[in-house]
Structure formats: structure tokens, C-alpha cells
Design a protein around this motif. Structure first.
Motif, PDB file in Angstrom:
ATOM      1  N   SER A 131     -59.745 -59.338  16.488  1.00 36.17           N
ATOM      2  CA  SER A 131     -60.113 -58.043  17.041  1.00 36.17           C
ATOM      3  C   SER A 131     -60.066 -56.999  15.930  1.00 36.17           C
ATOM      4  O   SER A 131     -59.400 -57.198  14.912  1.00 36.17           O
ATOM      5  CB  SER A 131     -59.160 -57.662  18.176  1.00 36.17           C
ATOM      6  OG  SER A 131     -57.851 -57.490  17.690  1.00 36.17           O
ATOM      7  N   PRO A 132     -60.762 -55.896  16.117  1.00 32.98           N
ATOM      8  CA  PRO A 132     -60.742 -54.847  15.094  1.00 32.98           C
ATOM      9  C   PRO A 132     -59.330 -54.281  14.930  1.00 32.98           C
ATOM     10  O   PRO A 132     -58.591 -54.170  15.913  1.00 32.98           O
ATOM     11  CB  PRO A 132     -61.678 -53.775  15.654  1.00 32.98           C
ATOM     12  CG  PRO A 132     -62.468 -54.438  16.707  1.00 32.98           C
ATOM     13  CD  PRO A 132     -61.641 -55.563  17.231  1.00 32.98           C
ATOM     14  N   PRO A 133     -58.952 -53.923  13.714  1.00 28.04           N
ATOM     15  CA  PRO A 133     -57.636 -53.309  13.518  1.00 28.04           C
ATOM     16  C   PRO A 133     -57.614 -51.912  14.150  1.00 28.04           C
ATOM     17  O   PRO A 133     -58.670 -51.313  14.371  1.00 28.04           O
ATOM     18  CB  PRO A 133     -57.507 -53.232  11.993  1.00 28.04           C
ATOM     19  CG  PRO A 133     -58.908 -53.176  11.496  1.00 28.04           C
ATOM     20  CD  PRO A 133     -59.712 -54.009  12.456  1.00 28.04           C
TER      21      PRO A 133
ATOM     22  N   MET B  20     -65.452 -52.364  11.341  1.00 29.14           N
ATOM     23  CA  MET B  20     -64.452 -53.255  10.740  1.00 29.14           C
ATOM     24  C   MET B  20     -64.241 -52.933   9.255  1.00 29.14           C
ATOM     25  O   MET B  20     -63.109 -52.851   8.795  1.00 29.14           O
ATOM     26  CB  MET B  20     -64.855 -54.718  10.914  1.00 29.14           C
ATOM     27  CG  MET B  20     -64.808 -55.199  12.342  1.00 29.14           C
ATOM     28  SD  MET B  20     -63.147 -55.413  12.966  1.00 29.14           S
ATOM     29  CE  MET B  20     -62.692 -56.935  12.161  1.00 29.14           C
ATOM     30  N   LYS B  21     -65.329 -52.763   8.503  1.00 32.91           N
ATOM     31  CA  LYS B  21     -65.203 -52.486   7.069  1.00 32.91           C
ATOM     32  C   LYS B  21     -64.496 -51.158   6.821  1.00 32.91           C
ATOM     33  O   LYS B  21     -63.596 -51.070   5.983  1.00 32.91           O
ATOM     34  CB  LYS B  21     -66.576 -52.482   6.397  1.00 32.91           C
ATOM     35  CG  LYS B  21     -67.196 -53.840   6.288  1.00 32.91           C
ATOM     36  CD  LYS B  21     -68.557 -53.786   5.627  1.00 32.91           C
ATOM     37  CE  LYS B  21     -69.194 -55.160   5.624  1.00 32.91           C
ATOM     38  NZ  LYS B  21     -70.564 -55.132   5.090  1.00 32.91           N
ATOM     39  N   GLN B  22     -64.900 -50.130   7.542  1.00 30.42           N
ATOM     40  CA  GLN B  22     -64.262 -48.833   7.379  1.00 30.42           C
ATOM     41  C   GLN B  22     -62.788 -48.902   7.781  1.00 30.42           C
ATOM     42  O   GLN B  22     -61.926 -48.314   7.121  1.00 30.42           O
ATOM     43  CB  GLN B  22     -64.971 -47.770   8.232  1.00 30.42           C
ATOM     44  CG  GLN B  22     -66.382 -47.470   7.793  1.00 30.42           C
ATOM     45  CD  GLN B  22     -67.428 -48.334   8.491  1.00 30.42           C
ATOM     46  OE1 GLN B  22     -67.163 -49.458   8.926  1.00 30.42           O
ATOM     47  NE2 GLN B  22     -68.634 -47.800   8.595  1.00 30.42           N
ATOM     48  N   GLY B  23     -62.509 -49.629   8.854  1.00 29.71           N
ATOM     49  CA  GLY B  23     -61.133 -49.784   9.309  1.00 29.71           C
ATOM     50  C   GLY B  23     -60.274 -50.505   8.288  1.00 29.71           C
ATOM     51  O   GLY B  23     -59.129 -50.115   8.040  1.00 29.71           O
ATOM     52  N   MET B  24     -60.820 -51.550   7.685  1.00 32.30           N
ATOM     53  CA  MET B  24     -60.052 -52.291   6.679  1.00 32.30           C
ATOM     54  C   MET B  24     -59.849 -51.444   5.421  1.00 32.30           C
ATOM     55  O   MET B  24     -58.772 -51.483   4.815  1.00 32.30           O
ATOM     56  CB  MET B  24     -60.730 -53.615   6.340  1.00 32.30           C
ATOM     57  CG  MET B  24     -60.666 -54.629   7.479  1.00 32.30           C
ATOM     58  SD  MET B  24     -59.006 -54.893   8.165  1.00 32.30           S
ATOM     59  CE  MET B  24     -58.201 -55.705   6.814  1.00 32.30           C
ATOM     60  N   LEU B  25     -60.852 -50.682   5.019  1.00 30.30           N
ATOM     61  CA  LEU B  25     -60.696 -49.800   3.863  1.00 30.30           C
ATOM     62  C   LEU B  25     -59.627 -48.741   4.150  1.00 30.30           C
ATOM     63  O   LEU B  25     -58.753 -48.478   3.312  1.00 30.30           O
ATOM     64  CB  LEU B  25     -62.020 -49.127   3.505  1.00 30.30           C
ATOM     65  CG  LEU B  25     -61.954 -48.114   2.365  1.00 30.30           C
ATOM     66  CD1 LEU B  25     -61.510 -48.780   1.067  1.00 30.30           C
ATOM     67  CD2 LEU B  25     -63.291 -47.425   2.173  1.00 30.30           C
ATOM     68  N   LEU B  26     -59.684 -48.159   5.324  1.00 31.59           N
ATOM     69  CA  LEU B  26     -58.687 -47.170   5.711  1.00 31.59           C
ATOM     70  C   LEU B  26     -57.290 -47.788   5.731  1.00 31.59           C
ATOM     71  O   LEU B  26     -56.324 -47.183   5.254  1.00 31.59           O
ATOM     72  CB  LEU B  26     -59.051 -46.599   7.083  1.00 31.59           C
ATOM     73  CG  LEU B  26     -58.315 -45.369   7.568  1.00 31.59           C
ATOM     74  CD1 LEU B  26     -58.415 -44.229   6.562  1.00 31.59           C
ATOM     75  CD2 LEU B  26     -58.873 -44.945   8.920  1.00 31.59           C
ATOM     76  N   HIS B  27     -57.192 -49.012   6.226  1.00 36.10           N
ATOM     77  CA  HIS B  27     -55.915 -49.716   6.264  1.00 36.10           C
ATOM     78  C   HIS B  27     -55.387 -49.956   4.854  1.00 36.10           C
ATOM     79  O   HIS B  27     -54.193 -49.802   4.588  1.00 36.10           O
ATOM     80  CB  HIS B  27     -56.075 -51.040   7.022  1.00 36.10           C
ATOM     81  CG  HIS B  27     -54.782 -51.672   7.371  1.00 36.10           C
ATOM     82  ND1 HIS B  27     -54.296 -52.777   6.711  1.00 36.10           N
ATOM     83  CD2 HIS B  27     -53.862 -51.348   8.302  1.00 36.10           C
ATOM     84  CE1 HIS B  27     -53.135 -53.107   7.234  1.00 36.10           C
ATOM     85  NE2 HIS B  27     -52.837 -52.256   8.190  1.00 36.10           N
TER      86      HIS B  27
END
Length: 143
Positions: free
Chosen positions: A29-31, A50-57
Motif C-alpha cells: 500500500s502507499p506509504p 508513490m514516488k513523491q511519497g517515497m521521496l518525501l519519506h
């Protein structure tokens, strides 16, 4: 004394390790950071970010590593070179603080989410991994 650079590098390493655990043990699932992006920046569901979320994470993890280095130094905690056990224990404590903050503030208040117990357990485990690796990195990095 722990340098901010050490905290940044240890935070990056800890975030990469945590993310590897999330990708192998998670439910695909998306973070929560993707949900944050979707809610405040995007116009689609979290799956689209997903990519933006992972970069933000990643940015959060690196920043948290620097914050740990600054905070641990300011408080005079036994962390850094020659203090592996202390660094790991303080890193673990920091990971637990991040876990509680993430669960109570980010998920429940900012994102208005009510994750199920399985998700919360995984979330907690991943942040414990982050804290332990962060503490070890703080102690072992030669920076």
C-alpha cells in the motif's frame, strides 16, 4: 559530539534500510507520505503519488537523522564514536518517539486515518528498525 553530517548520512542509511524492510514486509500500500501528498498537493488518490511519497519519506528520514544528531549533542547523550550501545539505545528510543508521533499526529490528526492494528504494528516495527540503524550509524560512521 555528533556532527550534523554524520546525522544526515546515518539518517539516509537508516531510511534506506527501513524502506527495504517496508518493501519486503509491507502490504504494497502507499506509504502515509503518499497520502499526505495526495491530500495536500495532488488531486488523485495516494496510489498515484508513490514516488513523491517515497521521496518525501527519504527527506524526512535524512532530516530526522540530522535532528537526532543535533538533539543528542545538545542533551549530552552518550552517542557517537566509541558509544555503540548508547547510540543504538538512544536511536531505538528516537525511533519509538518517531513511531508514536507518526501514529498519533501524522496518521490520525494530519491525515485523519484510522489504520488497522496490523498496519500499526508494521509501522512501529519499521520505525524501530530505523532508530536502531540510525543509532548504529551515528556510532560507526567515521564522519
Amino acid at each position: 559530539m555528533v556532527s550534523i553530517l554524520t546525522g544526515l548520512i546515518a539518517g539516509l542509511i537508516a531510511t534506506v534500510v527501513m524502506t527495504m524492510f517496508m518493501m519486503t514486509m509491507g502490504d504494497d500500500s502507499p506509504p502515509p507520505t503518499a497520502a499526505l501528498w495526495a491530500k495536500y498537493v495532488g488531486d488523485e488518490g495516494p496510489e498515484a503519488y508513490m514516488k513523491q511519497g517515497m521521496l518525501l519519506h527519504m527527506l524526512y528520514g535524512v532530516g530526522a537523522g540530522a535532528a537526532f544528531a543535533v538533539g543528542a549533542t545538545a542533551l549530552g547523550l552518550a552517542v557517537g564514536a566509541g558509544a555503540l550501545v548508547g547510540s543504538v539505545l538512544w536511536g531505538l528510543a528516537f525511533g519509538l518517539v518517531l513511531m508514536v508521533g507518526g501514529m498519533m499526529f501524522w496518521m490520525r490528526i494530519v491525515l485523519a486515518m484510522e489504520p488497522d492494528p496490523k498496519t500499526m504494528t508494521a509501522f512501529g516495527f519499521f520505525h524501530v528498525v530505523y532508530g536502531v540503524v540510525l543509532g548504529a550509524g551515528i556510532a560507526l560512521l567515521p564522519v
